[in-house]
Design an enzyme around this catalytic site. Sequence first.
Site, mmCIF file in Angstrom:
data_model
loop_
_atom_site.group_PDB
_atom_site.id
_atom_site.type_symbol
_atom_site.label_atom_id
_atom_site.label_comp_id
_atom_site.label_asym_id
_atom_site.label_seq_id
_atom_site.Cartn_x
_atom_site.Cartn_y
_atom_site.Cartn_z
ATOM 1 C CB CYS A 4 -0.926 -0.020 1.210
ATOM 2 S SG CYS A 4 -1.879 1.490 1.432
ATOM 3 C CB CYS A 49 -0.081 2.113 3.978
ATOM 4 S SG CYS A 49 -1.748 1.492 3.735
#
Length: 303
Positions: A39, A42
Amino acid sequence: MATLGMSAADKDAIEAFKRNVVEPSMTSLVILDFWAEWCGPCKALTPVLEKVAADYADKGVVLAKINVDEQKLIAAQFRVQSIPTVYALFQGQLVADLTPARSESQLKQMLDQILRQLPIQGEADKVHQDIAPLIAMGEETLEAGDVERALSIFGQLIEMAPEDVEVISGLARTQVKAGDVDAAETLLAGLPPEKAKEAPIARAQAAVALAREATPVDDLGGLRAKVAANPDDHEARFELAGGLMASGDRDGAADQLLDSIARDRTWNDGAARQRLLKLLEVVGLEDPWVREQRRRLSAILFT
């Protein structure tokens, strides 16, 4: 979370979650970050979360990270559908969704709102409680005019609690009283933005600003006579107020400023009112003397 019929790995994950998240949340605010290696957003958010958690550690905030690929059961329990997802937990309960906050300032703003509503005591709060009687002693000593002793008290306190805004404010205001305005200005200039906005620091900043404005006057009697001869000489009255402040006569300074406001509140873009408000802030907004001056100011402005 029930563990009946679960695999050993799932049981281990739940025990780890209780140990690393639920138990700390009993006394702290836990930022719970759901993320994954693949991700990109993230990974971009991680340094922001880590910095804010470090900045707020003394306020009782901790960061816990949940890898959704490795801890699917935990992610499912929180119904995480996309990442990054960031929650705030207190005493095992979800108290806020922090996901919309993607910048440091946004996250801090949300945390400040949450912390004001929860009975969380960080390390800084505990230290402040321990030294509160000494801070009060320093303030009383300063108010009594014993500047040298006040400097000693606040000098020792700043070593014990260098981040405490009341200690910083007390030391800065004492330095101003001691005539070392430069030292006070340097002390306040080094504060991070979030501390600079707090009320005790604003009080100290007002003291520095007033000290820069309030120039000692050799002939206060001459200025008084000049104002008495021409009560509408606002320049002379303003100078007299500054001289009275410099000499420590706050009553006399307030009287002159209030008289100026009553005669022409718009003079010099409201300079007299601005100076009076700074004086009140320096003394302390909860002080009975300040409340009385505010009452007098309101009577002038609203009658």
